[in-house]
Design a protein around this motif. Structure first.
Motif, PDB file in Angstrom:
ATOM      1  N   SER A   1       0.835  -1.199   0.000  1.00  0.00           N
ATOM      2  CA  SER A   1       0.000   0.000   0.000  1.00  0.00           C
ATOM      3  C   SER A   1       0.870   1.249   0.000  1.00  0.00           C
ATOM      4  O   SER A   1       2.074   1.202   0.274  1.00  0.00           O
ATOM      5  CB  SER A   1      -0.900   0.012   1.238  1.00  0.00           C
ATOM      6  OG  SER A   1      -1.743  -1.116   1.283  1.00  0.00           O
ATOM      7  N   ILE A   2       0.245   2.379  -0.304  1.00  0.00           N
ATOM      8  CA  ILE A   2       0.911   3.680  -0.202  1.00  0.00           C
ATOM      9  C   ILE A   2       0.680   4.185   1.217  1.00  0.00           C
ATOM     10  O   ILE A   2      -0.453   4.441   1.628  1.00  0.00           O
ATOM     11  CB  ILE A   2       0.345   4.656  -1.240  1.00  0.00           C
ATOM     12  CG1 ILE A   2       0.682   4.162  -2.647  1.00  0.00           C
ATOM     13  CG2 ILE A   2       0.895   6.060  -1.029  1.00  0.00           C
ATOM     14  CD1 ILE A   2       0.040   4.956  -3.746  1.00  0.00           C
ATOM     15  N   LEU A   3       1.773   4.329   1.974  1.00  0.00           N
ATOM     16  CA  LEU A   3       1.665   4.620   3.405  1.00  0.00           C
ATOM     17  C   LEU A   3       2.283   5.959   3.814  1.00  0.00           C
ATOM     18  O   LEU A   3       2.116   6.371   4.956  1.00  0.00           O
ATOM     19  CB  LEU A   3       2.331   3.498   4.216  1.00  0.00           C
ATOM     20  CG  LEU A   3       1.736   2.100   4.054  1.00  0.00           C
ATOM     21  CD1 LEU A   3       2.593   1.077   4.785  1.00  0.00           C
ATOM     22  CD2 LEU A   3       0.304   2.068   4.565  1.00  0.00           C
TER      23      LEU A   3
ATOM     24  N   SER B   1       0.064  10.025   7.859  1.00  0.00           N
ATOM     25  CA  SER B   1       1.146   9.110   7.511  1.00  0.00           C
ATOM     26  C   SER B   1       0.965   7.764   8.197  1.00  0.00           C
ATOM     27  O   SER B   1       0.626   7.687   9.375  1.00  0.00           O
ATOM     28  CB  SER B   1       2.486   9.726   7.921  1.00  0.00           C
ATOM     29  OG  SER B   1       3.554   8.887   7.530  1.00  0.00           O
ATOM     30  N   GLY B   2       1.168   6.702   7.440  1.00  0.00           N
ATOM     31  CA  GLY B   2       1.006   5.348   7.954  1.00  0.00           C
ATOM     32  C   GLY B   2      -0.342   4.751   7.652  1.00  0.00           C
ATOM     33  O   GLY B   2      -0.541   3.541   7.804  1.00  0.00           O
TER      34      GLY B   2
ATOM     35  N   ALA C   1       3.552   8.385  -1.989  1.00  0.00           N
ATOM     36  CA  ALA C   1       2.519   8.954  -2.866  1.00  0.00           C
ATOM     37  C   ALA C   1       3.154   9.818  -3.950  1.00  0.00           C
ATOM     38  O   ALA C   1       2.721   9.813  -5.110  1.00  0.00           O
ATOM     39  CB  ALA C   1       1.530   9.773  -2.041  1.00  0.00           C
ATOM     40  N   GLN C   2       4.201  10.547  -3.563  1.00  0.00           N
ATOM     41  CA  GLN C   2       4.905  11.377  -4.537  1.00  0.00           C
ATOM     42  C   GLN C   2       5.596  10.513  -5.592  1.00  0.00           C
ATOM     43  O   GLN C   2       5.524  10.801  -6.797  1.00  0.00           O
ATOM     44  CB  GLN C   2       5.936  12.247  -3.818  1.00  0.00           C
ATOM     45  CG  GLN C   2       6.415  13.453  -4.607  1.00  0.00           C
ATOM     46  CD  GLN C   2       7.080  14.469  -3.716  1.00  0.00           C
ATOM     47  OE1 GLN C   2       7.872  14.123  -2.844  1.00  0.00           O
ATOM     48  NE2 GLN C   2       6.766  15.746  -3.919  1.00  0.00           N
ATOM     49  N   ASP C   3       6.242   9.453  -5.151  1.00  0.00           N
ATOM     50  CA  ASP C   3       6.885   8.532  -6.093  1.00  0.00           C
ATOM     51  C   ASP C   3       5.853   7.881  -7.004  1.00  0.00           C
ATOM     52  O   ASP C   3       6.090   7.687  -8.208  1.00  0.00           O
ATOM     53  CB  ASP C   3       7.656   7.447  -5.332  1.00  0.00           C
ATOM     54  CG  ASP C   3       8.894   7.994  -4.635  1.00  0.00           C
ATOM     55  OD1 ASP C   3       9.336   9.097  -4.995  1.00  0.00           O
ATOM     56  OD2 ASP C   3       9.395   7.312  -3.724  1.00  0.00           O
TER      57      ASP C   3
ATOM     58  N   ALA D   1      -5.083  15.238  -2.731  1.00  0.00           N
ATOM     59  CA  ALA D   1      -5.428  13.948  -3.346  1.00  0.00           C
ATOM     60  C   ALA D   1      -5.407  12.830  -2.311  1.00  0.00           C
ATOM     61  O   ALA D   1      -6.279  11.950  -2.309  1.00  0.00           O
ATOM     62  CB  ALA D   1      -4.456  13.645  -4.481  1.00  0.00           C
ATOM     63  N   LEU D   2      -4.423  12.835  -1.420  1.00  0.00           N
ATOM     64  CA  LEU D   2      -4.335  11.809  -0.387  1.00  0.00           C
ATOM     65  C   LEU D   2      -5.541  11.850   0.539  1.00  0.00           C
ATOM     66  O   LEU D   2      -6.045  10.816   0.979  1.00  0.00           O
ATOM     67  CB  LEU D   2      -3.041  11.985   0.413  1.00  0.00           C
ATOM     68  CG  LEU D   2      -1.773  11.411  -0.216  1.00  0.00           C
ATOM     69  CD1 LEU D   2      -0.532  11.922   0.514  1.00  0.00           C
ATOM     70  CD2 LEU D   2      -1.807   9.890  -0.213  1.00  0.00           C
TER      71      LEU D   2
END
Length: 412
Positions: free
Chosen positions: A324-326, A385-386, A331-333, A372-373
């Protein structure tokens, strides 16, 4: 009644040019973030462990003369990219087998939630036809004939009706063949179409059954699976095909779509049978199955049919949980992977390349990404975060942010 012109207004020819001016500034020809869960199979972010398991499974089936069977199971939450992963695997598989000239490998994607093993068999046969057609054959049967099928090959087929129908087609493929029916209708081409309908489990007329030399229709899914398995085994033995990649998506939907329990059990048992039939002593074909499911779906599969759970790789080292994106950095990558892909694709357009004034990665700033997040998390308090972010929702949010910037540029 409103016309489309009433609803949309007059079309201004300059609008697309103005809207695209914003993206050309960054060296891009289109929005790098696909909308509405549209999948770019060429793009994948941070799933190297799962891809390594997939590559190992594929490696085992790439020898067309060696019968192998492998399975890989990927697990992830809703929006974690399971379908995307399967499409990426198909893209990699197709690219590799085409570039390395590995032979004809059949790729099949199937939504498990249909709960129909009959439709799965039909889809596998259809995709085999498509793969042979890509090389100029009309279909799989024609590919068998042109691969040098002869009576000695056919006599090794154990299913009586399949063996007799193949011998009929083999005889009919001869240049001097004369149709046996009164009206001379049952030519090779006509018999081939009749056989395709028979393989798909359709009912034939008494005349069609007599001309094809079969006793009746394939009335159940297990019989269809066995016939298809023998047909694929024969095809691999003479290199008409090299093997099959089967992607089973949304395993969890089998248990949540309202299908009766008895039908679920039958479907799962048929899948187990399909897996076991693919490899038999001196009679089998190479098969790799990649299955995707949520954690709950995998647990349900374990409870309903533990042997199939094992066969599909959910209980072994072949199981992998998608990452997952954590973090903000991840998220930037993730966003940069899509921007970089579109930047490379857009470099083929000289007008776009010459118009670039800003680095492509500056298309999305930190505020955009934070916004967006916040839309890509299931909680209303916003992202922290996390906390795992949905890849699908993150892409959708980024897409809308870029579109809003384009509209603002066009309006200014």
């Amino acid at each position: 009644m409103n016309t489309l012109r009433d609803l949309l207004g007059p079309r201004r020819s300059t609008e697309p040019r103005e809207r695209d001016r914003f993206l050309r500034r960054y060296g891009l020809s289109r929005n790098p973030f696909p909308p509405s869960r549209t999948i770019l199979p060429e793009v994948m972010y941070n799933q190297s462990a799962a891809l390594k398991k997939f590559a190992d499974a594929v490696d085992a089936i790439l020898d067309p003369m060696d019968i192998s069977r492998r399975s890989v199971a990927v697990v992830g939450g809703t929006g974690a990219g399971k379908t995307h992963f399967l499409r990426h695997c198909q893209y990699l598989f197709k690219s590799y087998t085409d570039e390395e000239d590995c032979g004809r490998y059949v790729e099949v994607e199937y939504q498990a939630g249909t709960g129909s093993s009959v439709s799965l068999v039909r889809e596998m046969l259809r995709r085999a036809d498509d793969r042979c057609a890509k090389d100029g054959e009309f279909d799989l049967i024609n590919g068998l004939i042109n691969a040098g099928l002869n009576s000695s090959h056919v006599r090794n087929v154990r299913m009586d009706d399949l063996r007799k129908s193949l011998l009929t087609l083999l005889e009919a493929s001869s240049p001097d063949f004369e149709p046996r029916d009164k009206n001379k209708v049952f030519t090779y081409e006509h018999l081939r179409e009749v056989m395709k309908r028979w393989l798909a489990g359709n009912t034939l007329t008494a005349t069609e059954r007599g001309q094809l030399d079969v006793s009746g229709r394939l009335a159940t899914a297990p019989i269809m699976i066995r016939v298809m398995s023998e047909l694929f085994a024969l095809a691999q033995s003479i290199e008409a095909i090299g093997g099959v990649l089967l992607c089973l998506d949304e395993i969890e939907s089998v248990f949540s779509s309202g299908i009766a329990t008895a039908k679920v059990q039958t479907f799962l048992q048929d899948l187990r049978y399909l897996f076991d039939e693919s490899v038999k002593p001196e009679l089998g074909y190479s098969l790799t199955i990649i299955s995707a499911s949520t954690q709950r779906g995998a647990a349900s599969l374990r409870d309903y049919n533990f042997p199939l759970y094992q066969r599909l790789g959910f209980e072994s080292e072949n199981r992998e949980e998608l990452k997952s994106i954590l973090s903000f950095e991840e998220a930037q990558d993730f966003a940069n992977v899509y921007i970089d892909y579109e930047k490379v694709r857009s470099e083929e357009d000289d007008v776009v390349r010459r118009a670039a004034r800003s680095p492509a990665r500056s298309l999305i700033d930190e505020d955009d990404l934070q916004q967006a997040l916040s839309k890509a998390t299931p909680t209303r308090r916003g992202w922290s975060s996390g906390e795992p972010a949905s890849q699908a929702q993150l892409l959708e949010a980024l897409h809308h942010i870029v579109e809003e910037k384009r509209r603002e540029t066009a309006a200014s």
